[in-house]
Write a protein that holds these residues in place. Structure first.
Motif, PDB file in Angstrom:
ATOM      1  N   TYR A 186      -7.211   2.985  -3.454  1.00  0.00           N
ATOM      2  CA  TYR A 186      -6.529   1.769  -3.013  1.00  0.00           C
ATOM      3  C   TYR A 186      -5.304   1.460  -3.856  1.00  0.00           C
ATOM      4  O   TYR A 186      -4.295   0.981  -3.346  1.00  0.00           O
ATOM      5  N   LYS A 187      -5.362   1.745  -5.131  1.00  0.00           N
ATOM      6  CA  LYS A 187      -4.206   1.529  -6.000  1.00  0.00           C
ATOM      7  C   LYS A 187      -3.044   2.426  -5.586  1.00  0.00           C
ATOM      8  O   LYS A 187      -1.908   1.956  -5.442  1.00  0.00           O
TER       9      LYS A 187
ATOM     10  N   ARG B  44      -2.603   3.922  -2.678  1.00  0.00           N
ATOM     11  CA  ARG B  44      -2.130   3.499  -1.329  1.00  0.00           C
ATOM     12  C   ARG B  44      -1.159   2.347  -1.442  1.00  0.00           C
ATOM     13  O   ARG B  44      -0.142   2.304  -0.772  1.00  0.00           O
ATOM     14  N   TYR B  45      -1.490   1.388  -2.285  1.00  0.00           N
ATOM     15  CA  TYR B  45      -0.627   0.236  -2.477  1.00  0.00           C
ATOM     16  C   TYR B  45       0.737   0.667  -3.049  1.00  0.00           C
ATOM     17  O   TYR B  45       1.773   0.246  -2.573  1.00  0.00           O
ATOM     18  N   LEU B  46       0.684   1.540  -4.046  1.00  0.00           N
ATOM     19  CA  LEU B  46       1.938   2.011  -4.663  1.00  0.00           C
ATOM     20  C   LEU B  46       2.780   2.816  -3.684  1.00  0.00           C
ATOM     21  O   LEU B  46       4.011   2.677  -3.649  1.00  0.00           O
TER      22      LEU B  46
ATOM     23  N   ALA C 120       2.722   2.503  -0.415  1.00  0.00           N
ATOM     24  CA  ALA C 120       3.235   1.572   0.600  1.00  0.00           C
ATOM     25  C   ALA C 120       4.442   0.806   0.079  1.00  0.00           C
ATOM     26  O   ALA C 120       5.386   0.544   0.817  1.00  0.00           O
ATOM     27  N   LEU C 121       4.431   0.461  -1.199  1.00  0.00           N
ATOM     28  CA  LEU C 121       5.571  -0.234  -1.782  1.00  0.00           C
ATOM     29  C   LEU C 121       6.796   0.663  -1.866  1.00  0.00           C
ATOM     30  O   LEU C 121       7.914   0.218  -1.625  1.00  0.00           O
TER      31      LEU C 121
END
Length: 150
Positions: A140-141, A143-145, A147-148
């Motif tokens: 999840y970390k 994926r977040y990075l 996506a940013l």
């Protein structure tokens, strides 16, 4: 023929724990490689993690069918485990239920697990929980990075 035989609780727990550890390590490795800027896209990252998950799902399906046969249930019942609310409750229970030690509708009983196999299985089970937790957090970390940045 693994897909037609009975599988005991010790073998089932050992196999399922090993499969989850393998998925976790593959996800952590991919997360480490994907965390490098522009090394992999979010879509590719999701694809590979899903591919690893599908491979583990195949192992779960195959061994769960054998485990159900040991409990004298037809192997097709494993399809019900695909429903998350059912699977979350039933899969852990299948690891610790003892099948009959006599011949049932699906053949001769598997060899009883020795103390070493039981200890290794339980240790791997605990390690699999820790690894899965770490892998999901990292997934999840990243994926977040991605996506940013993407």
């Amino acid at each position: 023929m693994i897909w037609k035989q009975r599988i005991g609780a010790g073998t089932y727990l050992l196999t399922m724990s090993s499969a989850m550890i393998a998925w976790s390590l593959a996800t952590l490795y991919l997360s480490d490689k994907a965390a490098v800027p522009k090394a992999i896209s979010l879509g590719e990252y999701n694809f590979y993690v899903s591919l690893f998950g599908a491979a583990v799902g195949g192992v779960f399906w195959l061994f769960s069918a054998g485990r159900l046969r040991d409990l004298n249930m037809p192997g097709w019942v494993v399809n019900l485990l695909a429903f998350p609310l059912i699977g979350v409750v039933i899969l852990p229970v299948m690891c610790f239920l003892s099948g009959p030690r006599w011949k049932n509708d699906y053949g001769d009983p598997p060899q009883p697990s020795g103390i070493l196999k039981v200890c290794v299985s339980l240790a791997l089970f605990g390690f699999a929980i820790v690894c899965s937790y770490d892998a999901l957090n990292e997934y999840y970390k990243v994926r977040y990075l991605l996506a940013l940045g993407g």
